[in-house]
Design an enzyme around this catalytic site. Sequence first.
Site, PDB file in Angstrom:
ATOM      1  CB  CYS A 114       1.209  73.688  32.725  1.00 48.54           C
ATOM      2  SG  CYS A 114       2.174  72.265  32.339  1.00 48.54           S
ATOM      3  CG  ASP A 157       9.605  74.459  35.372  1.00 48.35           C
ATOM      4  OD1 ASP A 157       9.877  73.403  34.848  1.00 48.35           O
ATOM      5  OD2 ASP A 157       8.648  74.876  35.377  1.00 48.35           O
ATOM      6  CG  HIS A 200       6.338  73.075  35.623  1.00 52.90           C
ATOM      7  ND1 HIS A 200       6.420  73.579  34.881  1.00 52.90           N
ATOM      8  CD2 HIS A 200       5.145  72.100  35.446  1.00 52.90           C
ATOM      9  CE1 HIS A 200       5.506  73.576  33.865  1.00 52.90           C
ATOM     10  NE2 HIS A 200       4.793  72.487  34.261  1.00 52.90           N
TER      11      HIS A 200
END
Length: 286
Positions: free
Chosen positions: A166, A222, A254
Amino acid sequence: MTDQNEKENLSQLNRREFVIKTALTTGYALAVMPIAHSAISTNLSGIEEKDVMIPVGKDNIPAYQVIPTGNGPFPVLAICHEIFGLHEHIRDVCRRFAKEGFFVIAPSLYYRQGDVTKLKDIPEIMTKVVSKVTTKQVNGDIDATFAFIKANKKANMSKTNIVGFCWGGKTVWLYASHNPKIKTGIAFYGPLVGTSPVQPQAAVDIASSLTVPVLGLYGGKDKYITWDHIAQMEKILEKGKSSSKIIVYPDADHGFFADYRESYNKKAATEALEQMTIWIRKHNGL
């Protein structure tokens, strides 16, 4: 009616206290509670863990270091934490990779700005901490991390790699541009576009000049890093000479590697881990 409201308020308070106590006990960030049942816990068999302090100029930042037992030297893997900081998930990931034969170290890259593990949600984390963390600071801290372990005979500094998740995934792209001496980078769903005053460059801005081979691992579902973003990045990477590539798992969202969250996708996580291992071994001659 008043008694019922008081009971509900008390119940909510008790649940909140339970969540806080659980977060503090397990070492997970408060903002990620409750923890999913799929959360992985890795034991210390065959590895040695240590909390260390890394000198960075006049400062010191904490880091978590895990090394396989044995003499080594072992290929190095620096881990860049996700937005939730150096919490239990990242520490567990360190232990997993150490069991695969890597000298692993994960620096706390938000340390000067605050402890995000005690903040209640992502907006608070972004406002109070992440919005103040500069690319220059992060790159400098990772430089210092590699310099710190250089003196350790168990670290093979000719085989240095970096992986991030991330926020840490974006960090990998930017650090690979900053330090062309590392062997590989692996970016799990790191943002590719968008800048800020503290991060004036995005991954797409450095893609064409990149020389380090970076493997990007992304989820097709995502909503934050879209197919358009990925296509834009791939087009720019093709113009460069880094041999970087992106793999997209169509059914993954995600955070698909985060086994402690609902976004966890075991199939995609397993396949991504296999691709990461192949990538590192290929570019390190292992």
